[in-house]
Design a protein around this motif. Structure first.
Motif, mmCIF file in Angstrom:
data_model
loop_
_atom_site.group_PDB
_atom_site.id
_atom_site.type_symbol
_atom_site.label_atom_id
_atom_site.label_comp_id
_atom_site.label_asym_id
_atom_site.label_seq_id
_atom_site.Cartn_x
_atom_site.Cartn_y
_atom_site.Cartn_z
ATOM 1 N N ASN A 73 24.448 61.234 34.234
ATOM 2 C CA ASN A 73 23.948 61.027 32.873
ATOM 3 C C ASN A 73 22.576 60.381 32.856
ATOM 4 O OD1 ASN A 73 26.207 62.139 31.715
ATOM 5 N ND2 ASN A 73 27.239 60.186 31.419
ATOM 6 N N LEU A 74 22.356 59.410 33.749
ATOM 7 C CA LEU A 74 21.067 58.723 33.792
ATOM 8 C C LEU A 74 19.937 59.690 34.163
ATOM 9 C CD1 LEU A 74 19.558 56.072 33.508
ATOM 10 C CD2 LEU A 74 20.060 55.605 35.902
ATOM 11 N N GLU A 75 20.178 60.544 35.149
ATOM 12 C CA GLU A 75 19.174 61.542 35.538
ATOM 13 C C GLU A 75 18.918 62.518 34.403
ATOM 14 O OE1 GLU A 75 20.330 63.539 39.097
ATOM 15 O OE2 GLU A 75 19.397 62.051 40.382
ATOM 16 N N ALA A 76 19.967 62.953 33.729
ATOM 17 C CA ALA A 76 19.818 63.892 32.620
ATOM 18 C C ALA A 76 18.986 63.275 31.500
ATOM 19 C CB ALA A 76 21.185 64.317 32.100
ATOM 20 N N GLU A 77 19.226 62.003 31.207
ATOM 21 C CA GLU A 77 18.446 61.312 30.176
ATOM 22 C C GLU A 77 16.984 61.205 30.583
ATOM 23 O OE1 GLU A 77 20.093 57.543 29.057
ATOM 24 O OE2 GLU A 77 22.096 58.398 28.822
ATOM 25 N N LYS A 78 16.750 60.924 31.866
ATOM 26 C CA LYS A 78 15.384 60.790 32.367
ATOM 27 C C LYS A 78 14.636 62.121 32.253
ATOM 28 C CE LYS A 78 14.508 57.851 35.750
ATOM 29 N NZ LYS A 78 14.406 57.256 37.080
ATOM 30 N N TYR A 79 15.291 63.222 32.613
ATOM 31 C CA TYR A 79 14.660 64.540 32.514
ATOM 32 C C TYR A 79 14.400 64.918 31.060
ATOM 33 C CZ TYR A 79 15.308 65.411 37.485
ATOM 34 O OH TYR A 79 15.249 65.343 38.845
ATOM 35 N N GLU A 80 15.338 64.567 30.186
ATOM 36 C CA GLU A 80 15.156 64.855 28.761
ATOM 37 C C GLU A 80 13.964 64.068 28.210
ATOM 38 O OE1 GLU A 80 17.574 64.282 24.601
ATOM 39 O OE2 GLU A 80 18.720 64.695 26.418
ATOM 40 N N GLU A 81 13.851 62.808 28.606
ATOM 41 C CA GLU A 81 12.728 61.979 28.159
ATOM 42 C C GLU A 81 11.401 62.543 28.665
ATOM 43 O OE1 GLU A 81 10.939 57.769 29.507
ATOM 44 O OE2 GLU A 81 13.035 57.716 28.884
ATOM 45 N N GLU A 91 10.409 65.430 26.580
ATOM 46 C CA GLU A 91 9.864 65.005 25.295
ATOM 47 C C GLU A 91 8.405 64.577 25.434
ATOM 48 O OE1 GLU A 91 12.480 61.947 23.887
ATOM 49 O OE2 GLU A 91 14.166 63.332 23.672
#
Length: 78
Positions: A3-11, A14
């Motif tokens: 989840n942390l990696e996915a959030e980082k890639y999403e950020e 953006e």
């Protein structure tokens, strides 16, 4: 991918989208996705090498933090 990696890639996506919108209305933006620190370790993130002042203004208004480094200006959210 966690989840942390996915959030980082999403950020990062953006940030890239915002920079693309800024570039469409102003001068070109040169950036790096990732960099090598002084000890030779590869780091993840977005570093702006060259951009118009408008890019800095818009990134700060959008809540991003900017960190000046030898490699350029690192963009991230806390």
């Amino acid at each position: 991918m966690g989840n942390l990696e996915a959030e980082k890639y999403e950020e990062q996506g953006e940030v890239l989208s915002l920079l693309l919108d800024i570039q469409r209305k102003s001068a070109p933006i040169e950036l790096s996705i990732g960099w090598v620190n002084v000890s030779g370790t590869v780091q993840q993130g977005i570093v702006i090498k060259s951009a118009p002042p408008l890019a800095v203004q818009k990134l700060v208004e959008a809540g991003y933090c900017l960190d000046i480094m030898q490699q350029g200006v690192r963009v991230y959210k806390v």
